[in-house]
Design a protein around this motif. Structure first.
Motif, PDB file in Angstrom:
ATOM      1  N   MET A   1       0.912  -1.147  -0.017  1.00  0.00           N
ATOM      2  CA  MET A   1       0.093  -0.065   0.026  1.00  0.00           C
ATOM      3  C   MET A   1       0.904   1.183   0.047  1.00  0.00           C
ATOM      4  N   SER A   2       2.020   1.227   0.424  1.00  0.00           N
ATOM      5  CA  SER A   2       2.875   2.485   0.952  1.00  0.00           C
ATOM      6  C   SER A   2       3.343   2.921  -0.488  1.00  0.00           C
ATOM      7  N   VAL A   3       3.573   1.793  -1.492  1.00  0.00           N
ATOM      8  CA  VAL A   3       3.952   2.473  -2.955  1.00  0.00           C
ATOM      9  C   VAL A   3       2.657   2.922  -3.519  1.00  0.00           C
ATOM     10  N   LEU A   4       1.422   2.447  -3.321  1.00  0.00           N
ATOM     11  CA  LEU A   4       0.309   3.253  -4.001  1.00  0.00           C
ATOM     12  C   LEU A   4       0.452   4.574  -3.410  1.00  0.00           C
ATOM     13  N   ARG A   5       0.248   4.635  -2.233  1.00  0.00           N
ATOM     14  CA  ARG A   5       0.302   6.153  -1.596  1.00  0.00           C
ATOM     15  C   ARG A   5       1.254   7.051  -2.072  1.00  0.00           C
ATOM     16  N   GLY A   6       2.411   6.386  -2.058  1.00  0.00           N
ATOM     17  CA  GLY A   6       3.566   7.351  -2.597  1.00  0.00           C
ATOM     18  C   GLY A   6       3.150   7.901  -4.214  1.00  0.00           C
ATOM     19  N   PHE A   7       2.639   6.719  -4.925  1.00  0.00           N
ATOM     20  CA  PHE A   7       2.452   7.180  -6.188  1.00  0.00           C
ATOM     21  C   PHE A   7       1.224   8.211  -6.305  1.00  0.00           C
ATOM     22  N   LEU A   8       0.533   7.944  -5.557  1.00  0.00           N
ATOM     23  CA  LEU A   8      -0.780   9.180  -5.312  1.00  0.00           C
ATOM     24  C   LEU A   8      -0.083  10.715  -5.129  1.00  0.00           C
ATOM     25  N   TRP A   9       0.917  10.559  -4.139  1.00  0.00           N
ATOM     26  CA  TRP A   9       1.630  11.897  -3.944  1.00  0.00           C
ATOM     27  C   TRP A   9       2.189  12.475  -5.263  1.00  0.00           C
ATOM     28  N   LEU A  10       2.758  11.454  -6.025  1.00  0.00           N
ATOM     29  CA  LEU A  10       3.494  11.727  -7.107  1.00  0.00           C
ATOM     30  C   LEU A  10       2.736  12.455  -8.072  1.00  0.00           C
ATOM     31  N   LEU A  11       1.459  11.663  -8.353  1.00  0.00           N
ATOM     32  CA  LEU A  11       0.525  12.277  -9.251  1.00  0.00           C
ATOM     33  C   LEU A  11      -0.153  13.491  -8.708  1.00  0.00           C
ATOM     34  N   ALA A  12      -0.406  13.642  -7.542  1.00  0.00           N
ATOM     35  CA  ALA A  12      -0.957  15.159  -6.959  1.00  0.00           C
ATOM     36  C   ALA A  12       0.086  16.205  -7.252  1.00  0.00           C
ATOM     37  N   PHE A  13       1.387  16.091  -7.039  1.00  0.00           N
ATOM     38  CA  PHE A  13       2.360  16.896  -7.524  1.00  0.00           C
ATOM     39  C   PHE A  13       2.345  17.133  -9.003  1.00  0.00           C
ATOM     40  N   LEU A  14       2.234  16.154  -9.754  1.00  0.00           N
ATOM     41  CA  LEU A  14       2.231  16.246 -11.347  1.00  0.00           C
ATOM     42  C   LEU A  14       1.008  17.215 -11.557  1.00  0.00           C
ATOM     43  N   LEU A  15      -0.031  16.893 -10.971  1.00  0.00           N
ATOM     44  CA  LEU A  15      -1.234  17.724 -11.387  1.00  0.00           C
ATOM     45  C   LEU A  15      -1.195  19.143 -10.933  1.00  0.00           C
ATOM     46  N   LEU A  16      -0.466  19.494  -9.974  1.00  0.00           N
ATOM     47  CA  LEU A  16      -0.236  20.637  -9.328  1.00  0.00           C
ATOM     48  C   LEU A  16       0.609  21.371 -10.401  1.00  0.00           C
ATOM     49  N   GLY A  17       1.669  20.818 -10.635  1.00  0.00           N
ATOM     50  CA  GLY A  17       2.633  21.099 -11.585  1.00  0.00           C
ATOM     51  C   GLY A  17       1.657  21.622 -12.870  1.00  0.00           C
ATOM     52  N   GLN A  18       0.931  20.648 -13.443  1.00  0.00           N
ATOM     53  CA  GLN A  18       0.225  21.143 -14.531  1.00  0.00           C
ATOM     54  C   GLN A  18      -0.635  22.115 -14.566  1.00  0.00           C
ATOM     55  N   THR A  19      -1.255  22.556 -13.092  1.00  0.00           N
ATOM     56  CA  THR A  19      -2.166  23.498 -13.097  1.00  0.00           C
ATOM     57  C   THR A  19      -1.305  24.984 -13.087  1.00  0.00           C
ATOM     58  N   LEU A  20      -0.011  24.950 -12.519  1.00  0.00           N
ATOM     59  CA  LEU A  20       0.794  26.120 -12.443  1.00  0.00           C
ATOM     60  C   LEU A  20       1.292  26.302 -13.881  1.00  0.00           C
ATOM     61  N   VAL A  21       1.621  25.366 -14.745  1.00  0.00           N
ATOM     62  CA  VAL A  21       2.160  25.593 -16.068  1.00  0.00           C
ATOM     63  C   VAL A  21       1.142  26.287 -16.929  1.00  0.00           C
ATOM     64  N   GLN A  22      -0.159  25.730 -16.803  1.00  0.00           N
ATOM     65  CA  GLN A  22      -1.207  26.325 -17.578  1.00  0.00           C
ATOM     66  C   GLN A  22      -1.713  27.681 -17.032  1.00  0.00           C
ATOM     67  N   LEU A  23      -1.801  27.901 -15.877  1.00  0.00           N
ATOM     68  CA  LEU A  23      -2.183  29.211 -15.260  1.00  0.00           C
ATOM     69  C   LEU A  23      -1.132  30.298 -15.754  1.00  0.00           C
ATOM     70  N   LEU A  24       0.131  29.905 -15.471  1.00  0.00           N
ATOM     71  CA  LEU A  24       1.080  31.066 -15.384  1.00  0.00           C
ATOM     72  C   LEU A  24       1.776  31.044 -16.692  1.00  0.00           C
ATOM     73  N   HIS A  25       1.240  30.155 -17.678  1.00  0.00           N
ATOM     74  CA  HIS A  25       2.163  29.995 -19.061  1.00  0.00           C
ATOM     75  C   HIS A  25       3.640  29.529 -19.151  1.00  0.00           C
ATOM     76  N   ILE A  26       3.979  28.622 -18.022  1.00  0.00           N
ATOM     77  CA  ILE A  26       5.503  28.598 -17.585  1.00  0.00           C
ATOM     78  C   ILE A  26       5.797  27.535 -18.976  1.00  0.00           C
ATOM     79  N   PRO A  27       7.044  27.833 -19.667  1.00  0.00           N
ATOM     80  CA  PRO A  27       7.517  27.122 -20.807  1.00  0.00           C
ATOM     81  C   PRO A  27       8.232  25.790 -20.512  1.00  0.00           C
ATOM     82  N   MET A  28       7.553  25.113 -19.499  1.00  0.00           N
ATOM     83  CA  MET A  28       8.424  23.889 -18.979  1.00  0.00           C
ATOM     84  C   MET A  28       7.175  22.639 -19.001  1.00  0.00           C
ATOM     85  N   PRO A  29       7.608  21.630 -18.874  1.00  0.00           N
ATOM     86  CA  PRO A  29       6.685  20.468 -18.818  1.00  0.00           C
ATOM     87  C   PRO A  29       6.171  20.389 -17.168  1.00  0.00           C
ATOM     88  N   SER A  30       5.149  20.022 -16.998  1.00  0.00           N
ATOM     89  CA  SER A  30       4.438  19.866 -15.729  1.00  0.00           C
ATOM     90  C   SER A  30       5.338  18.820 -14.813  1.00  0.00           C
TER      91      SER A  30
END
Lengths: 127, 242
Positions: A1-30
């Protein structure tokens, strides 16, 4: 379960990165923004989440595998660039060797020497 | 009997309708590549990735399917590239004290190194008469693939040529760093890691992790800073010239 919980953390930060990229037009991948945000988050908490540490090791080991599928296509479009191969290969190989040489020299000149004994470039295992 | 043969001949297409076959092929080729790499006594000019990519290309070419069928399935595997990039936060955080102590020299040398990595290749190719779309595919060659793909698209380069350039650059950088650091007597894992990350993107970073955690963390740092710097500067400089 620990691995899955960690994976969820990574996905959450990936989505957070994507949100910032789109809102602020950052020229970098999420992913890169997500990585920086997660590093900042660890710094703010003062420690790393053990679940994320668990899942990160196998994922980082997979990085090279994840690039490979994209590479395969080049063998199928090679004849499109048939008359350019000499220029392309010379530019890539000579250019990369030159840039490796200049970055090694630059860094040796400006990075202060390490006091610790250096790791010898010895045993390497791919698995 | 004929009916049975007809069904057999349709089998490859049916396999590749779902992503399972492409993922299995990729993983199989990967482990085969590692196996052969070890049997060949780990030549640094021929990493397991190159062997695996050639094996996949041969299998795809010999089956009655197209490269697009393979790409569609393999893109499911490549979805993991995003979380794997975020996971690099772990080694980065572990080396934060080291990096903080060195931020000045890193900030002084890294932009120059990243600029040179792109310039050498573009200048050599331009002198040898390569057209603009080839130059645009070569310019982001030292940048990690998600950033590089976006850049090549923006500059008008070819996606397939860029991926090939990324592979060639990664292999040459790994070989070059190991060869030149031996000649220059450089053993500092921080320096070797930075050089691998700046010049050899994710392939160099994977190699750096094989050499040790310190080298790996500095390679991730070099890779992400090079990516960020190139992503911002390259389009600006490019549009000055073209």
């Amino acid at each position: 379960m620990s691995v899955l919980r960690g994976f969820l953390w990574l996905l959450a930060f990936l989505l957070l990165g994507q949100t910032l990229v789109q809102l602020l037009h950052i020229p970098m991948p999420s992913g890169v923004i997500g990585m920086l945000l997660l590093t900042l988050w660890f710094g703010y908490r003062g420690r790393m989440n053990p679940d994320v540490v668990h899942v990160s090791q196998p994922l980082i080991a997979m990085l090279a595998l994840l690039i490979m599928p994209g590479v395969v296509e080049i063998f199928f479009v090679a004849d499109q660039f048939a008359d350019q191969w000499a220029a392309i290969l010379t530019a890539l190989i000579a250019g990369t060797l030159l840039s490796v040489l200049s970055s090694l020299l630059l860094m040796r000149r400006y990075l202060p020497a390490d006091d610790e004994p250096a790791n010898p470039l010895g045993s390497i295992d791919h698995e | 009997m004929n009916d049975w043969l007809a069904r057999l001949s349709q089998l490859p297409q049916q396999w590749f309708e779902s992503p399972i076959a492409a993922i299995a092929l990729t993983l199989g080729a990967y482990f085969f590549g590692i196996r052969l790499f070890k049997l060949m006594r780990r030549p640094s000019w021929c990493p397991p990735m190159l062997i695996a990519a050639i094996v996949i290309a041969m299998v795809v070419a010999s089956l009655p399917i197209g490269i697009d069928d393979y790409n569609r399935g393999a893109s499911w595997l490549m979805l993991l590239l995003g979380p794997a990039t975020v996971a690099l936060a772990v080694p980065l955080y572990q080396q934060l004290p080291q990096i903080r102590a060195l931020w000045k020299p890193i900030l002084m040398t890294l932009p120059l190194s990243a600029t040179l990595a792109a310039c050498y290749a573009v200048i050599i190719a331009a002198i040898m008469g390569a057209p603009k779309d080839v130059l645009a595919s070569l310019a982001p060659k030292s940048v990690t693939s998600p950033i590089a793909l976006g850049l090549a698209e923006e500059l008008g380069g070819s996606r397939a040529l860029l991926m090939g350039a990324l592979l060639t650059t990664g292999i040459t950088a790994i070989f070059g760093v190991e060869w030149l650091s031996r000649i220059l007597r450089i053993r500092d894992p921080r320096l070797i890691g930075l050089a691998l990350g700046i010049n050899g993107h994710a392939l160099g970073t994977v190699r750096a992790f094989e050499l040790g955690t310190v080298a790996g963390a500095f390679a991730s740092l070099g890779m992400s800073l090079t990516g960020a710097f190139t992503a911002i500067v390259l389009p600006l400089v490019w549009h000055l010239f073209y």
